[in-house]
Design a protein around this motif. Structure first.
Motif, PDB file in Angstrom:
ATOM      1  N   PHE A 298       0.824  -1.214   0.000  1.00  0.00           N
ATOM      2  CA  PHE A 298       0.000   0.000   0.000  1.00  0.00           C
ATOM      3  C   PHE A 298       0.857   1.262   0.000  1.00  0.00           C
ATOM      4  N   GLU A 299       1.942   1.256   0.795  1.00  0.00           N
ATOM      5  CA  GLU A 299       2.850   2.422   0.793  1.00  0.00           C
ATOM      6  C   GLU A 299       3.541   2.577  -0.553  1.00  0.00           C
ATOM      7  N   ILE A 300       3.928   1.450  -1.146  1.00  0.00           N
ATOM      8  CA  ILE A 300       4.606   1.491  -2.445  1.00  0.00           C
ATOM      9  C   ILE A 300       3.682   2.069  -3.516  1.00  0.00           C
ATOM     10  N   LYS A 301       2.427   1.606  -3.532  1.00  0.00           N
ATOM     11  CA  LYS A 301       1.468   2.123  -4.506  1.00  0.00           C
ATOM     12  C   LYS A 301       1.193   3.600  -4.280  1.00  0.00           C
ATOM     13  N   LYS A 302       1.082   3.996  -3.020  1.00  0.00           N
ATOM     14  CA  LYS A 302       0.794   5.404  -2.707  1.00  0.00           C
ATOM     15  C   LYS A 302       1.944   6.298  -3.139  1.00  0.00           C
ATOM     16  N   ASP A 303       3.178   5.862  -2.848  1.00  0.00           N
ATOM     17  CA  ASP A 303       4.348   6.658  -3.225  1.00  0.00           C
ATOM     18  C   ASP A 303       4.446   6.810  -4.735  1.00  0.00           C
ATOM     19  N   ASN A 304       4.073   5.773  -5.468  1.00  0.00           N
ATOM     20  CA  ASN A 304       4.152   5.824  -6.923  1.00  0.00           C
ATOM     21  C   ASN A 304       2.958   6.530  -7.545  1.00  0.00           C
ATOM     22  N   ALA A 305       1.891   6.693  -6.777  1.00  0.00           N
ATOM     23  CA  ALA A 305       0.688   7.328  -7.308  1.00  0.00           C
ATOM     24  C   ALA A 305       0.840   8.835  -7.443  1.00  0.00           C
ATOM     25  N   LEU A 306       1.785   9.410  -6.706  1.00  0.00           N
ATOM     26  CA  LEU A 306       1.927  10.865  -6.666  1.00  0.00           C
ATOM     27  C   LEU A 306       3.288  11.298  -7.172  1.00  0.00           C
ATOM     28  N   THR A 307       3.289  12.203  -8.123  1.00  0.00           N
ATOM     29  CA  THR A 307       4.541  12.790  -8.593  1.00  0.00           C
ATOM     30  C   THR A 307       4.375  14.303  -8.650  1.00  0.00           C
ATOM     31  N   ALA A 308       5.455  15.007  -8.365  1.00  0.00           N
ATOM     32  CA  ALA A 308       5.445  16.468  -8.430  1.00  0.00           C
ATOM     33  C   ALA A 308       6.858  16.949  -8.723  1.00  0.00           C
ATOM     34  N   ASN A 309       7.007  17.767  -9.724  1.00  0.00           N
ATOM     35  CA  ASN A 309       8.294  18.374 -10.038  1.00  0.00           C
ATOM     36  C   ASN A 309       8.048  19.684 -10.772  1.00  0.00           C
TER      37      ASN A 309
END
Length: 199
Positions: free
Chosen positions: A116-127
């Motif tokens: 769940f943490e892995i999916k959440k971390d990959n679900a959000l990107t910002a740059n």
């Protein structure tokens, strides 16, 4: 075909001769077990949690794999994501048997416990990037199960503002998504009402 086999054999021989070979193969195997990229922190955490090696060794291993084009990286704000390349997959197929079944079982357990943490971390990107004419363009993206739910590009006057937007994206993305959804629904409703009046 013969030349290709010879090249593969030479690549395997060179890879086996390098220091930390077992860790390199383990990283490739870990990446092969997921269909999304893993962050640097997620890869490192596996090796540290299981006490296989230390932080500096695994960072060197990841750097070596990138330099050898066995993994590819993509950058998000304060986050580096790694994926297996085709060459990495080929190398893994040649040397997978070097990783014990116990280590592979640990990988399965780790990925299951942290999915769940892995999916959440990959679900959000910002740059952000420099904008034409001054300022910065901040790119914020929210994905779910491989589908893009929200993709925003915002203008920021300063790098400090751009940093703030990127930092807030992880904690406020759900609010932003809900507000955008409501605005879209209201706009659709308004257009429908206007169309009815003209009939």
């Amino acid at each position: 075909p013969q030349g290709r086999s010879c090249g593969s054999a030479k690549r395997k021989e060179k890879f086996m001769a390098e220091p930390n070979m077992i860790y390199k193969i383990s990283v490739l195997l870990l990446l092969s077990k997921v269909d999304i990229p893993l962050s640097n922190a997620q890869i490192v955490q596996f090796f540290l949690d299981k006490e296989y090696t230390d932080y500096f060794t695994i960072q060197q291993v990841i750097s070596d794999l990138e330099e050898a084009h066995l993994v590819s990286l993509s950058q998000s704000h304060n986050n580096t994501l790694y994926s297996l390349t085709d060459e990495g997959s080929q190398t893994l197929s040649l040397m997978r048997d070097k990783v014990s079944s116990a280590i592979e079982a640990d990988m399965v357990e780790y990925l299951s416990n942290h999915k769940f943490e892995i999916k959440k971390d990959n679900a959000l990107t910002a740059n952000y990037d420099l904008a034409t004419g001054g300022g910065y363009i901040v790119h914020c993206k929210f994905t779910q199960d491989g589908h893009t739910m929200l993709d925003l590009s915002l203008h920021a006057s300063t790098s400090e503002q751009a940093e703030t937007i990127c930092n807030n994206w992880k904690v406020r993305h759900e609010d932003v998504y809900m507000n955008c959804t409501l605005l879209h629904c209201c706009a659709t409703e308004h257009r429908s009402s206007r169309d009815l009046r003209w009939r």
